[in-house]
Design a protein around this motif. Sequence first.
Motif, PDB file in Angstrom:
ATOM      1  N   VAL A 138     -50.326  57.847  19.221  1.00 53.87           N
ATOM      2  CA  VAL A 138     -50.802  57.351  17.930  1.00 53.87           C
ATOM      3  C   VAL A 138     -52.318  57.483  17.798  1.00 53.87           C
ATOM      4  N   ASN A 161     -43.753  59.481  13.318  1.00 55.06           N
ATOM      5  CA  ASN A 161     -44.207  58.765  12.132  1.00 55.06           C
ATOM      6  C   ASN A 161     -45.708  58.983  12.058  1.00 55.06           C
ATOM      7  N   GLU A 164     -47.890  55.502  11.110  1.00 49.29           N
ATOM      8  CA  GLU A 164     -47.879  54.278  11.927  1.00 49.29           C
ATOM      9  C   GLU A 164     -48.821  54.410  13.139  1.00 49.29           C
ATOM     10  N   ILE A 170     -43.066  52.459  16.301  1.00 48.97           N
ATOM     11  CA  ILE A 170     -42.414  53.765  16.110  1.00 48.97           C
ATOM     12  C   ILE A 170     -41.162  53.848  16.978  1.00 48.97           C
ATOM     13  N   GLU A 173     -38.499  51.892  15.402  1.00 49.60           N
ATOM     14  CA  GLU A 173     -38.075  52.474  14.132  1.00 49.60           C
ATOM     15  C   GLU A 173     -36.856  53.405  14.279  1.00 49.60           C
TER      16      GLU A 173
END
Length: 450
Positions: A138, A161, A164, A170, A173
Amino acid sequence: MVLENLGNSLKETLKKIARAVFVDDKLVDELIKDLQRALLSSDVNVKLVFELTKSIKERFLKEKQASVTQREHLVKIVYEELVKILGDEKSELVITKKKPYKIMMVGVYGSGKTTTIGKLAKYYSKRGYKVATLGLDVHRPAAPEQLEQICKKINIQSFVNKKEKNALKIYNEFEREYPKYDLLIIDTAGRDSLTQDLIQELKDLNKEIKPDENLLVLSADIGQAVQNLAKGFHEACNVTGVIISKLDGTGKGGGALTGASTTNAKIKFIGVGEKVDDLETFNPKSFVSRLLGMGDLEALLEKARDAISEEKAQDLQEKLLKGEFTLLDLYEQMKAMKKMGPLSKIMEMVPGMGQLKMPKEMLEVQEGKLEKWGIIIKSMTKKELEDPEILSQGNRINRIAKGAGVDPSDVRDLLKQYKQSKKLMKMMKGGDPSKLMKQFKGKMPKGFKF
Ligand code: GDP
Ligand code: MG
């Protein structure tokens, strides 16, 4: 070729053994120095290098009585000890039936995690596993995109994602999707080095995701930094396997390959290029065989065995030491050397002789000459062979020349070579090449330098 420099210097070192006329302590010492130089310059840890060479020497001394020839035995010891520091046995990833089997990739930024995920995904999907990947890096803005693109090319599902910023979110998710796959490969973020926040992030992910494997990706150019890095990652998330990337590159590789053992985890794969197929399983034995050029080496050993048996060499050595080197020995030795290549090459292999650059004419016995000498020797009596000094008496040289159908100058030629060799042997025995140099100085052609 992977690790070309290291491979070449190791090959040269071992060829020295294969070509050596005598395998003695001096040769072993020289071998050890060569090995140390080669390994240290490819970034292998100093302590490891010294342990390795110490154990080679100890084994050679202890196992001297082994039935195989000493030359082969020495090569075998070097091979085995190198295999040992690379993990000994092949260690494969075992993907269980659990759905999904989770592999988390860890490593510093740029080590090759995302690229390697593509390679692994292809490797396992080719072997019948249903594979998906999950992008949990990320921190780097383009990371999810990179993973997505790599996976698209090989028809692998990737879960990402792009908005995010919380890795765990994530993961949660897509949780419903995972059981549809045999294998889930998880990408994580790296930093420039192993920082406190990276450690914390990995610890959190590890706790929540509970991966079945945590694979540490180490780049071949990491050098000595590998020790602390590997240890740090291991403490953060229990590394279960290592992948060395970029072994095709200019990195010296020795650090990464040997430092991996700091984690107690074995190397599973190596990356040998940027493309998705540039992945190889790692087997210490075949890796070392290839590095040492074992195929070539075996052929060379065979040739050496053919040319001169260990007992013969031993016998000759004893004769030399006692000063009983006869014309027959000279002839035998020349025949043996002839089989192994030009004398000049052989001399390079004799401990201490490598530095001596002798003129070619002195070292190269021409084919025709050798044949003539064989006939001359057969025309001599046993007494003459054992004590060529007596040839200067009376008309013996002419008689031998006549018997052999050669010119008396050929006989003198052989005697000259014998005397020179005897002198050479005496000095080799003394083990002082500088004495040799002095001896030859003044006799060398103009412009010749030692
Ligand atoms: P990450 O930051 O750990 O995810 O590293 P990447 O997977 O993005 O790789 C960083 C760079 O190294 C990229 O340019 C890759 O193409 C390159 N790379 C990765 N593995 C290899 C390899 O085995 N050989 C070569 N030559 N390059 C590699
Ligand atoms: Mg990445």
